[in-house]
Design an enzyme around this catalytic site. Sequence first.
Site, PDB file in Angstrom:
ATOM      1  N   ASP A 142      36.945  75.713  51.126  1.00  0.00           N
ATOM      2  CA  ASP A 142      37.294  77.331  50.909  1.00  0.00           C
ATOM      3  C   ASP A 142      37.813  77.512  49.454  1.00  0.00           C
ATOM      4  O   ASP A 142      39.011  78.229  49.229  1.00  0.00           O
ATOM      5  CB  ASP A 142      37.997  77.779  51.803  1.00  0.00           C
ATOM      6  CG  ASP A 142      38.139  79.354  52.066  1.00  0.00           C
ATOM      7  OD1 ASP A 142      39.256  80.054  52.423  1.00  0.00           O
ATOM      8  OD2 ASP A 142      37.190  79.823  51.306  1.00  0.00           O
ATOM      9  N   ASN A 147      42.907  81.061  46.105  1.00  0.00           N
ATOM     10  CA  ASN A 147      43.559  79.855  46.801  1.00  0.00           C
ATOM     11  C   ASN A 147      44.009  78.861  45.735  1.00  0.00           C
ATOM     12  O   ASN A 147      44.460  77.948  45.827  1.00  0.00           O
ATOM     13  CB  ASN A 147      42.497  78.944  47.554  1.00  0.00           C
ATOM     14  CG  ASN A 147      42.299  79.769  48.964  1.00  0.00           C
ATOM     15  OD1 ASN A 147      42.735  80.650  49.227  1.00  0.00           O
ATOM     16  ND2 ASN A 147      41.061  79.274  49.604  1.00  0.00           N
ATOM     17  N   ASP A 163      45.622  76.838  50.780  1.00  0.00           N
ATOM     18  CA  ASP A 163      44.905  77.195  51.997  1.00  0.00           C
ATOM     19  C   ASP A 163      44.043  76.210  52.414  1.00  0.00           C
ATOM     20  O   ASP A 163      42.755  76.123  52.089  1.00  0.00           O
ATOM     21  CB  ASP A 163      43.992  78.475  51.376  1.00  0.00           C
ATOM     22  CG  ASP A 163      44.601  79.718  52.127  1.00  0.00           C
ATOM     23  OD1 ASP A 163      44.122  80.903  51.970  1.00  0.00           O
ATOM     24  OD2 ASP A 163      45.517  79.591  52.944  1.00  0.00           O
ATOM     25  N   THR A 182      23.519  53.014  70.681  1.00  0.00           N
ATOM     26  CA  THR A 182      22.032  52.729  70.492  1.00  0.00           C
ATOM     27  C   THR A 182      21.561  53.895  69.890  1.00  0.00           C
ATOM     28  O   THR A 182      21.670  55.323  69.831  1.00  0.00           O
ATOM     29  CB  THR A 182      21.295  52.866  72.014  1.00  0.00           C
ATOM     30  OG1 THR A 182      19.902  53.033  71.638  1.00  0.00           O
ATOM     31  CG2 THR A 182      21.798  53.801  73.013  1.00  0.00           C
TER      32      THR A 182
END
Length: 330
Positions: A142, A147, A163, A182
């Site tokens: 983000d 930020n 953030d 598997t």
Amino acid sequence: DLMSDDQSSLPRDLQEKYLLTRRIGIGVCGEVRLAFERSTCRKFAVKIINKKNFQSEGTATRNAKTEIEILQRVDHPCLIKTEDFYQTEESFYIVLELMEGGELFHRVKSKQQLNESVAKLYFYQMLRAVQYLHSNGIIHRDLKPENILLSSQDDVCLIKVTDFNQSRILEEAVLMRTLCGTPSYLAPEVFTHASTTGYGLAVDAWSLGVLLFVCLGGYPPFHESFGHQSVTDQIIRGEFTMVQSKWKSVSDQAKDVVRKLLVVDPMKRMSIEEALQHPWLQDQKMLETAHRLMYPSAEGGGAAAAMEVESTSGRNLRKRGREGDGEEQH
Ligand SMILES: c1ccc2c(c1)[nH]c1[nH]cn[n+]12
């Protein structure tokens, strides 16, 4: 709730240690207030995450818990440090170091566009922060101007990424276990790029390309106001325009970094490591300034010491079970 100013709803122990004052930031998940540690008068930022802001109780707590455990684990000069953490029924309170310069978003907005050398200094620090997160198996997911915080009002300053609540710790262990079982029931994409960590890390490289575009051009590469296509269509097609009026003063090398990050195919997109090696960033003056800001304690010797710190902190790759650390593979 968000609007009330009463300190009564704060946890008592938070109250005893800090005096919370005015709001300095607002986000989708809550607000950030300026706080003073009563004993030292040191300033901090207290991020208040309102639990009920999230649609379902589950994601709220999980997101915030992820954010907090990540915040406490990471340690890099360009990542926000957590000082303290409290919570009540309705909110989380994260005490963070205060970044006096506020959000990059407001800096770019007020300056129209950043000059190239400032954009380069900030971009280099963002690359180092994200390189560190990736070497610790963390995808930010983000990255945006809100930020990225600035340590001071000066152009030449330290930046820090914040953030982490969108971060996802690479569940490599889960993938390893899946591949040990598997394979016959597993879908093809489990083996192709879609689910391996390589693909995941590339999302941050794209976001850094968008961030660099915004810093250099002063406007976003993909936006609903451009042409007839939706933002999503513009992004999926990787269609952006560098308008001359804004980009004529930007160097070809800077444009080259943007163009190599804003590549739709994650496998063809330039990686963080490649970006750090790009000619545009081989700028000794910028590197010295960045290292002086990031490692102020490194004695006068500067370059050697800073390079030394860089080689250790930047690449503290996680011990990976695969290379066999004596673990039984069953
Ligand atoms: C403005 C908005 C958010 C801020 C801030 C200034 N300083 C700081 N430290 C952690 N978050 N945060």
